[in-house]
Design an enzyme around this catalytic site. Structure first.
Site, PDB file in Angstrom:
ATOM      1  N   TRP A   1       0.558  -1.552  -0.040  1.00  0.00           N
ATOM      2  CA  TRP A   1       0.123  -0.333   0.052  1.00  0.00           C
ATOM      3  C   TRP A   1       0.620   1.088  -0.134  1.00  0.00           C
ATOM      4  O   TRP A   1       0.377   2.133  -0.577  1.00  0.00           O
ATOM      5  CB  TRP A   1      -1.016   0.130   1.146  1.00  0.00           C
TER       6      TRP A   1
ATOM      7  N   LYS B   1     -12.505  -1.904   6.535  1.00  0.00           N
ATOM      8  CA  LYS B   1     -11.437  -2.720   7.337  1.00  0.00           C
ATOM      9  C   LYS B   1     -12.384  -3.189   8.885  1.00  0.00           C
ATOM     10  O   LYS B   1     -12.632  -4.351   8.817  1.00  0.00           O
ATOM     11  CB  LYS B   1     -10.384  -2.848   6.724  1.00  0.00           C
TER      12      LYS B   1
ATOM     13  N   ASP C   1      -1.390   5.843   6.743  1.00  0.00           N
ATOM     14  CA  ASP C   1      -3.496   5.901   6.386  1.00  0.00           C
ATOM     15  C   ASP C   1      -3.331   3.890   7.062  1.00  0.00           C
ATOM     16  O   ASP C   1      -2.589   3.068   6.565  1.00  0.00           O
ATOM     17  CB  ASP C   1      -2.715   4.786   5.101  1.00  0.00           C
TER      18      ASP C   1
END
Ligand SMILES: *Cc1c(COP(=O)(O)O)cnc(C)c1O
Length: 360
Positions: free
Chosen positions: A102, A196, A172
């Site tokens: 990511w 999530k 993040d």
């Protein structure tokens, strides 16, 4: 009703209590005569839902009063683009710590707008560590430093918060927000996609310090401009109202369970026993250095990858679903977010031990 244990990395398991409440309120939210999905986002009922969700999140995370909380659309990936656009003049610099898939994506997107400087990279193609504070190269005019506290695909988590001095730190937190307390005051901005640990895909939370909001570095289309979105209280256009409502139910559920300290203890217990089961066997392996193993996403491989297919099909027969690892990493991955009950982890460990003894 038949519910499986869903180990998907996202969209992911939600608390049954939250789904049941949403179900009971689906047709008629608190005698309003309509579903939350059907309400005006500017009406009194939805305003109450929105404000309560924000207040609960502020309390859970102890968000200081000089930070705005935004409930936006476009997931975490949209922030990969909005961060550089909002905080960096084209040609100027932003710093990125690379610890997995990511953060790699984030730096790549930033590089299309500005100079995206890699301040540390813990080692492509296999990420199994995070850099130390001393590894960070924080020189030369960085407008912010970005990192990914929990790498969802690689199963790597920072055991510390990088110190960046006067340079705003941006994180993040998509896959670990609300899994433990976070010292928000150390950050310029935090963001997290909701699918999530929060709720519905598409919604993204952005928690941002006011001085960054007011910087107005570039003239941007309104929908890309954090200061416009903040001034409109996340209602510059129609927000994802139902996702906002579900997030609010999840925040209430977290408060009922005792808040983030309680979640942290529960998550540590779950992760510790799963890693122990892996480490105690010769049959399973986790490649990540023990000091930076993710508490949320646990990748593991079988010593004999020819058994992967059998493992997955027998797991599914035992109501243990979505254990296939990300295509870039292979093997298995068990995501054990807040809403994964401890019984789910116990059931997985039991199955893993039985499968290993049958196939060793
Ligand atoms: C899932 C994830 C993303 C991408 O989220 P989208 O909502 O699909 O854009 C970004 N960063 C991390 C750490 C993630 O886990």
């Amino acid at each position: 009703m038949s519910r499986v244990f869903n180990f998907s990395a996202g969209p992911a398991v939600l608390p049954v209590e939250v789904l049941e409440q949403a179900q009971s309120e689906m047709l008629d939210w608190r005698s309003s005569g309509m579903s939350v999905m059907e309400m005006s986002h500017r009406g009194k009922d939805f305003m109450e839902i929105a404000q309560q969700a924000e207040a609960d999140l502020r309390e859970l995370l102890a968000v200081p009063s000089n930070y705005k909380i935004l409930f936006l659309q476009g997931g975490a990936s949209t922030q990969f683009a909005l961060m550089p656009m909002n905080f960096v003049k084209p040609g100027s610099k932003a710093g990125y710590i690379i610890t997995g898939s990511w953060s790699q994506k984030a730096v790549k997107e930033a590089g299309k707008w500005c100079q995206a400087v890699v301040v540390a990279d813990s080692g492509s193609p296999n990420y199994s560590e995070v850099p130390t504070q001393d590894d960070l190269d924080l020189g030369n005019d960085l407008n912010y430093v970005h990192y990914t506290p929990n790498e969802t695909i690689d199963g790597v988590e920072f055991p510390y918060i990088p110190e960046t001095g006067d340079i705003p730190l941006i994180a993040d937190y998509s896959s670990s927000i609300l899994s433990e307390p976070i010292p928000v005051e150390k950050y310029g901005m935090i963001y997290a996609g909701a699918q999530k640990n929060i709720g519905c895909a598409g919604l993204v939370l952005v928690i941002i310090r006011e001085d960054l909001l007011n910087a107005k570095i570039n003239k941007l289309p309104s929908i890309f401009d954090y200061s416009v979105l903040a001034a409109a209280d996340s209602m510059y256009n129609t927000p994802s109202t139902y996702a906002w409502y579900i997030a609010g139910l999840v925040f209430q559920w977290l408060k009922k369970l005792g808040g983030l300290q309680a979640m942290a203890a529960r998550n540590k217990r779950k992760a510790d026993k799963l890693y122990k089961a892996i480490d105690d066997s010769d049959f399973y392996q986790n490649p990540v250095s023990p000091t930076c193993r993710s508490r949320m996403n646990v990748p593991f491989t079988l010593a004999n990858p020819d058994l992967d297919g059998l493992f997955l099909s027998e797991a599914a027969q035992n109501q243990l679903l979505s254990l296939k690892g990300h295509r870039s990493v292979g093997g298995m991955r068990a995501s054990i977010y807040n809403a994964m009950p401890e019984q789910g982890v116990n059931a997985l460990i039991d199955f893993m031990q039985q499968f290993a003894s049958r196939n060793s």
